[in-house]
Scaffold this motif. Sequence first.
Motif, PDB file in Angstrom:
ATOM      1  N   GLY A 454      46.063  33.843  48.512  1.00 22.63           N
ATOM      2  CA  GLY A 454      46.837  32.786  47.878  1.00 22.63           C
ATOM      3  C   GLY A 454      46.003  31.842  47.038  1.00 22.63           C
ATOM      4  O   GLY A 454      46.332  30.660  46.901  1.00 22.63           O
ATOM      5  N   THR A 455      44.921  32.360  46.477  1.00 21.58           N
ATOM      6  CA  THR A 455      44.035  31.528  45.662  1.00 21.58           C
ATOM      7  C   THR A 455      44.179  31.897  44.194  1.00 21.58           C
ATOM      8  O   THR A 455      44.663  32.981  43.846  1.00 21.58           O
ATOM      9  CB  THR A 455      42.565  31.721  46.074  1.00 21.58           C
ATOM     10  OG1 THR A 455      42.232  33.121  45.979  1.00 21.58           O
ATOM     11  CG2 THR A 455      42.337  31.256  47.491  1.00 21.58           C
ATOM     12  N   ASP A 456      43.741  30.999  43.339  1.00 23.73           N
ATOM     13  CA  ASP A 456      43.796  31.225  41.892  1.00 23.73           C
ATOM     14  C   ASP A 456      42.449  30.830  41.306  1.00 23.73           C
ATOM     15  O   ASP A 456      42.169  29.654  41.093  1.00 23.73           O
ATOM     16  CB  ASP A 456      44.913  30.399  41.269  1.00 23.73           C
ATOM     17  CG  ASP A 456      45.068  30.689  39.774  1.00 23.73           C
ATOM     18  OD1 ASP A 456      44.533  31.718  39.325  1.00 23.73           O
ATOM     19  OD2 ASP A 456      45.706  29.893  39.070  1.00 23.73           O
ATOM     20  N   ALA A 457      41.598  31.815  41.068  1.00 27.67           N
ATOM     21  CA  ALA A 457      40.265  31.560  40.534  1.00 27.67           C
ATOM     22  C   ALA A 457      39.971  32.559  39.417  1.00 27.67           C
ATOM     23  O   ALA A 457      40.481  33.679  39.422  1.00 27.67           O
ATOM     24  CB  ALA A 457      39.207  31.679  41.625  1.00 27.67           C
ATOM     25  N   SER A 504      31.607  38.745  48.371  1.00 20.73           N
ATOM     26  CA  SER A 504      31.071  37.604  47.618  1.00 20.73           C
ATOM     27  C   SER A 504      32.195  36.685  47.161  1.00 20.73           C
ATOM     28  O   SER A 504      32.077  35.457  47.195  1.00 20.73           O
ATOM     29  CB  SER A 504      30.245  38.087  46.418  1.00 20.73           C
ATOM     30  OG  SER A 504      31.061  38.641  45.401  1.00 20.73           O
ATOM     31  N   LEU A 505      33.322  37.286  46.740  1.00 18.80           N
ATOM     32  CA  LEU A 505      34.473  36.478  46.326  1.00 18.80           C
ATOM     33  C   LEU A 505      35.069  35.736  47.514  1.00 18.80           C
ATOM     34  O   LEU A 505      35.337  34.528  47.444  1.00 18.80           O
ATOM     35  CB  LEU A 505      35.527  37.379  45.679  1.00 18.80           C
ATOM     36  CG  LEU A 505      36.832  36.688  45.267  1.00 18.80           C
ATOM     37  CD1 LEU A 505      36.584  35.588  44.250  1.00 18.80           C
ATOM     38  CD2 LEU A 505      37.830  37.704  44.728  1.00 18.80           C
ATOM     39  N   LEU A 506      35.263  36.445  48.622  1.00 16.38           N
ATOM     40  CA  LEU A 506      35.828  35.809  49.813  1.00 16.38           C
ATOM     41  C   LEU A 506      34.953  34.672  50.304  1.00 16.38           C
ATOM     42  O   LEU A 506      35.446  33.589  50.648  1.00 16.38           O
ATOM     43  CB  LEU A 506      35.998  36.849  50.928  1.00 16.38           C
ATOM     44  CG  LEU A 506      37.124  37.868  50.744  1.00 16.38           C
ATOM     45  CD1 LEU A 506      36.980  38.990  51.759  1.00 16.38           C
ATOM     46  CD2 LEU A 506      38.484  37.183  50.869  1.00 16.38           C
ATOM     47  N   PHE A 507      33.646  34.912  50.341  1.00  9.67           N
ATOM     48  CA  PHE A 507      32.738  33.877  50.805  1.00  9.67           C
ATOM     49  C   PHE A 507      32.816  32.635  49.915  1.00  9.67           C
ATOM     50  O   PHE A 507      32.899  31.507  50.396  1.00  9.67           O
ATOM     51  CB  PHE A 507      31.298  34.397  50.828  1.00  9.67           C
ATOM     52  CG  PHE A 507      30.288  33.309  51.023  1.00  9.67           C
ATOM     53  CD1 PHE A 507      30.075  32.754  52.269  1.00  9.67           C
ATOM     54  CD2 PHE A 507      29.572  32.790  49.938  1.00  9.67           C
ATOM     55  CE1 PHE A 507      29.178  31.727  52.447  1.00  9.67           C
ATOM     56  CE2 PHE A 507      28.676  31.770  50.116  1.00  9.67           C
ATOM     57  CZ  PHE A 507      28.469  31.233  51.371  1.00  9.67           C
ATOM     58  N   THR A 508      32.792  32.850  48.605  1.00  4.50           N
ATOM     59  CA  THR A 508      32.788  31.719  47.677  1.00  4.50           C
ATOM     60  C   THR A 508      34.082  30.925  47.775  1.00  4.50           C
ATOM     61  O   THR A 508      34.074  29.687  47.786  1.00  4.50           O
ATOM     62  CB  THR A 508      32.567  32.226  46.238  1.00  4.50           C
ATOM     63  OG1 THR A 508      31.404  33.050  46.215  1.00  4.50           O
ATOM     64  CG2 THR A 508      32.359  31.066  45.281  1.00  4.50           C
TER      65      THR A 508
END
Length: 529
Positions: A454-457, A504-508
């Motif tokens: 549910g993120t928007d990056a 890497s995406l999840l961690f950030t």
Amino acid sequence: MSAPTLRPVPTPQPDRLRIFDTTLRDGEQAPGFSMNPAEKLEIARLLEAMRVDTIEAGFAAASPGDSEAIRLIASEIRNSTLCSLARATEGDIDAAAKALEPAHRKRLHIFLATSPIHREAKLRMSRREVLQTIERCLKHAAGTFDEIEFSAEDALRTEPDFLVEAMSCAAVNGADVLNVPDTVGYSEPDEIRAVFERLAAHVERPDHVIFSAHCHNDLGLAVSNSLAAVKGGARQVECAINGIGERAGNCSLEEIVMALQVRADIFPAISHVDATKIWSASQRLARVTGSAVAPNKAIVGKNAFAHEAGIHQHGMISDRRTYEIMTPESVGAPGSALVLGKHSGKHALVQRLAKLGYQPDPDKLNQVFKDFKHLADELGEVNDADLVAMMEGFSASGSRWTVLRTELRTTAGRQPKQFARVELEHPDRGRVSDIASGDGPIAAAFAAVQRITGTDATVTALETRMRSTATGREFVADISIDIDGTIFSGRARGPDIVTAAIDSLLFTLDRGEAYGRADLTQQQPAAAV
């Protein structure tokens, strides 16, 4: 009789050094660096924002695509002079004039070889014929351009007396800039300075005519030779972002600009380039060309402002001037980084733990420091997620999410589509999966991850590499993402490229929520296991 009043002697002001950027011409000629017109326009905008004096947008006669790119750039750029390269032929000159028609200020860059080996093996011309060609072409170009530059190709291997004669011929016939290229990177600093001093003393020319240096990097001396040329009288340097160009490349724009700025005490000229725009231009060019900047590259490499040794880190914590002769901010870089590795000391560890919200008591710190050293020996570099795991007593990826499964699929046809099915597990939400498409398998996987979380990056950069470890091999992914205008960086390790990239995406994303954006933007890079 009173003593005479002594007036202070004014400090002489340095001359202006013009920066001539050839990223879009000589830089693009290097194998693997070709750009389409839209990409060239994007880089040209960055160069204009940087206040580069002249942008060599291409070689109009080389191809219809190059001519189109020059015309496109000339239609938009207004603050920098636009230039096209041309051989010493009427046809090339006319092609350059046509491509540069929309330019606010236009320059023609004519080149003709002058060295014996080029005259005999390539041109099959005598000295006299070379001079006649220079005269004929400059007269043909007269009145069509705002400025004309003449380059004596392979100047540094040209007989000194004939080089003076060729440059004088060009100046008399209308050249405003006399370029002295070290075409094959053959020269060295003392030699090239002497060449410029000789030309300045002996070439007959109007007062406004300046000398320019164009140095190649075949012996790794392009920047040193360009700086020596400035001391010898050059008032224009030809260079490229990241030093790209034919063979070993050109003089690096970022290095010449910062050398003149940092050592203004010893150089007689300085550029007007806005150095704070250097980092972003370098990073964007690397992404457009698909050629990463070497980590140890001066000014713009990711290690240029990174420190691992404990002694250096202690000095940096006390006063950054101990180990940095310029600030990251001066070139627009994200900031200094204290990289935690086996050479790091307790001062750097304490500082990083504090940024992560931990202030262990002395006994706890001593144990963490021992664990940190063991982990550093094993991994080479200890990142934020490693420290979080140490402090919290768990050994996860640093994210609350765990990657359980990734399935990638690509359709066939002229316009294939990529799809990814990603299954994640969360301690509260359990197993969740989703399918998404994207511009490539990793982009599709990222889209699925963002739907699940549910993120928007926006992913602004992703670098992956394989590294050997004591137990085999692993893949490392470095990522930068943009969330509402704020940049976050992260790193993860995994058994394959896709898993490492997703982690890497999840961690950030997870650390951004856990520790707050203000803290993460100060860490370069934050990282996962």
